[in-house]
Design an enzyme around this catalytic site. Structure first.
Site, PDB file in Angstrom:
ATOM      1  N   HIS A   1      97.847  29.014 100.801  1.00 53.18           N
ATOM      2  CA  HIS A   1      98.284  29.736 101.994  1.00 53.18           C
ATOM      3  C   HIS A   1      97.345  30.915 102.273  1.00 53.18           C
ATOM      4  O   HIS A   1      96.989  31.176 103.430  1.00 53.18           O
ATOM      5  CB  HIS A   1      99.719  30.231 101.779  1.00 53.18           C
ATOM      6  CG  HIS A   1     100.386  30.741 103.019  1.00 53.18           C
ATOM      7  ND1 HIS A   1     100.548  29.965 104.149  1.00 53.18           N
ATOM      8  CD2 HIS A   1     100.946  31.950 103.315  1.00 53.18           C
ATOM      9  CE1 HIS A   1     101.177  30.673 105.075  1.00 53.18           C
ATOM     10  NE2 HIS A   1     101.423  31.872 104.595  1.00 53.18           N
TER      11      HIS A   1
ATOM     12  N   HIS B   1      92.761  45.928  99.524  1.00 52.97           N
ATOM     13  CA  HIS B   1      91.869  45.117  98.689  1.00 52.97           C
ATOM     14  C   HIS B   1      91.799  43.686  99.219  1.00 52.97           C
ATOM     15  O   HIS B   1      90.713  43.074  99.268  1.00 52.97           O
ATOM     16  CB  HIS B   1      92.387  45.133  97.249  1.00 52.97           C
ATOM     17  CG  HIS B   1      91.382  44.684  96.240  1.00 52.97           C
ATOM     18  ND1 HIS B   1      90.080  45.095  96.231  1.00 52.97           N
ATOM     19  CD2 HIS B   1      91.502  43.824  95.185  1.00 52.97           C
ATOM     20  CE1 HIS B   1      89.427  44.533  95.227  1.00 52.97           C
ATOM     21  NE2 HIS B   1      90.273  43.752  94.588  1.00 52.97           N
TER      22      HIS B   1
ATOM     23  N   GLU C   1      92.452  38.252  85.002  1.00 54.31           N
ATOM     24  CA  GLU C   1      91.941  39.460  85.651  1.00 54.31           C
ATOM     25  C   GLU C   1      90.435  39.617  85.428  1.00 54.31           C
ATOM     26  O   GLU C   1      89.682  39.918  86.360  1.00 54.31           O
ATOM     27  CB  GLU C   1      92.694  40.685  85.123  1.00 54.31           C
ATOM     28  CG  GLU C   1      92.127  42.028  85.564  1.00 54.31           C
ATOM     29  CD  GLU C   1      92.214  42.261  87.062  1.00 54.31           C
ATOM     30  OE1 GLU C   1      91.646  43.261  87.532  1.00 54.31           O
ATOM     31  OE2 GLU C   1      92.836  41.442  87.776  1.00 54.31           O
TER      32      GLU C   1
ATOM     33  N   HIS D   1     106.914  39.547 109.146  1.00 50.43           N
ATOM     34  CA  HIS D   1     105.829  38.609 108.838  1.00 50.43           C
ATOM     35  C   HIS D   1     106.091  37.255 109.489  1.00 50.43           C
ATOM     36  O   HIS D   1     105.168  36.622 110.026  1.00 50.43           O
ATOM     37  CB  HIS D   1     105.687  38.450 107.322  1.00 50.43           C
ATOM     38  CG  HIS D   1     104.594  37.504 106.916  1.00 50.43           C
ATOM     39  ND1 HIS D   1     103.305  37.599 107.393  1.00 50.43           N
ATOM     40  CD2 HIS D   1     104.613  36.429 106.078  1.00 50.43           C
ATOM     41  CE1 HIS D   1     102.573  36.640 106.861  1.00 50.43           C
ATOM     42  NE2 HIS D   1     103.344  35.915 106.065  1.00 50.43           N
TER      43      HIS D   1
ATOM     44  N   HIS E   1      88.248  37.179  87.395  1.00 52.14           N
ATOM     45  CA  HIS E   1      88.136  37.644  88.782  1.00 52.14           C
ATOM     46  C   HIS E   1      87.110  38.769  88.891  1.00 52.14           C
ATOM     47  O   HIS E   1      86.278  38.788  89.801  1.00 52.14           O
ATOM     48  CB  HIS E   1      89.507  38.121  89.271  1.00 52.14           C
ATOM     49  CG  HIS E   1      89.496  38.656  90.674  1.00 52.14           C
ATOM     50  ND1 HIS E   1      89.975  39.906  90.983  1.00 52.14           N
ATOM     51  CD2 HIS E   1      89.019  38.129  91.821  1.00 52.14           C
ATOM     52  CE1 HIS E   1      89.817  40.115  92.270  1.00 52.14           C
ATOM     53  NE2 HIS E   1      89.246  39.054  92.806  1.00 52.14           N
TER      54      HIS E   1
END
Length: 351
Positions: A312, A142, A80, A254, A83
């Site tokens: 992906h 986000h 975290e 999706h 990032h």
């Protein structure tokens, strides 16, 4: 714009490096989410009250006292914080882009301002992701914010590129049609990315393990409530709060969206193939689409391998960047063609 001095060149390099850095931020964001490290640090912008992950015994004891219900997991916390560090660095580069853009008259102004606004919004969304304990609508926003920043940086780089594509061999009407088709394609890809973000944020990626749609009787389970952005409040949204039927609904939509997106992207690739000057974009779209489908299928049959799931995400971003490129190229070409014809029309009207 033509790069004709050192300042222009440095600005181009700054934007190019920032674009690469933004790709790293998106990939790290996906990695953080997929390793369940989104709450690796329960506070923001620090970690358990420190600027870095608590390391000494005293720091870890202090962290345990302040956050007794959130035990420290160092690996997740470092995921975290890494990032956050890189995202913060990107924010500084975007600020530098704005400072350079406004100091030089020749540089674009609108896209740098939009970038600065988006980075600010993205920072707020990053904070809310933690303080609202992974609320799905915030997590999805986000993700979209990160993709928007990458796209804006790429768009700015296109504006600065010294060798624009010559579109004079394509007629104005054809360019106008291509521009409309490209805009529609961009919108479809964005909607599919949003669906992917909603699927991931609600932990619905693994509810269907068979192809092409789902092994469950999804027609009976389908419920539009699965797409309500505002969900009932929970102590934490980690691992998802929706029931099986709602997650199946999200997953199936999706997949249907992926089928629609495939048709739209292939149609855009065919339109580009018909124009020799755009043929390389056609190849790019087909290659990215093929890779994205292969990664999506692998995610299903192999139960979401980490590397494949991150790839992906990044490949979806690649498709968006490709569509933005085509839209920009044909848009600029259409404008230049109209400008070139304007003097001729005026001469004919006076004659």
């Amino acid at each position: 714009m033509i790069i004709n001095n050192n300042n222009d060149r440095y600005f181009f390099y700054l934007v190019s490096f920032s674009f690469v850095l933004s790709l790293a931020v998106v990939a790290l964001g996906a990695f953080t989410r997929l390793t369940e490290a989104g709450l690796g640090c329960p506070d923001w912008p620090g970690c358990y009250g420190f600027l870095t992950v608590p390391q000494t015994a005293l720091e870890q004891q202090t962290a345990a006292e302040f956050f007794p219900h959130t035990p420290l997991e160092p690996q997740k916390a470092w995921n975290e914080m890494l990032h956050r560090y890189i995202a913060g660095t990107l924010g500084l580069f975007v600020l530098a882009i704005n400072l350079m853009a406004w100091r030089q008259v020749s540089q674009p102004k609108l896209v740098p301002i939009l970038l600065l606004i988006m980075v600010t919004i993205q920072a707020v969304l990053g904070m809310w992701t933690v303080t609202l304990v992974l609320m799905p609508v915030v997590v999805m926003a986000h993700l979209l914010g990160g993709f928007t920043i990458v796209s804006l940086l790429w768009l700015l780089r296109l504006q600065l590129q010294a060798t624009p594509v010559d579109m004079t061999q394509i007629g104005i009407k054809t360019l106008s049609r291509l521009r409309i088709a490209a805009i529609i394609s961009v919108i479809v890809v964005i909607l599919q990315i949003a669906l992917g973000g909603w699927t991931a944020a609600n932990y619905a990626a693994l509810v269907c393990s068979q192809l092409p749609l789902c092994e469950a009787n999804w027609q009976q389970l389908f419920d539009v409530k699965a797409f309500l952005l505002i969900q009932p409040q929970h102590d934490s949204y980690q691992y998802g709060v929706l029931d099986y039927g709602l997650r199946v609904s999200i997953h199936v939509v999706h997949r249907i969206g992926a089928m629609i997106t495939t048709v739209v992207v292939l149609a855009m690739a065919w339109l580009c193939w018909r124009q020799p000057v755009l043929r390389r974009y056609s190849w790019g779209l087909v290659l990215l689409l093929t890779l994205q489908i292969a990664l999506g299928v692998t995610n299903v049959v192999a139960s979401l391998p980490l590397a494949v799931a991150v790839a992906h995400n990044v490949t979806g971003l690649g498709l968006l960047v490709a569509m933005v490129t085509i839209s920009y190229r044909v848009g600029v070409g259409s404008r230049h063609s109209r400008e070139a014809e304007q003097p001729l029309r005026e001469e004919q009207s006076h004659g």
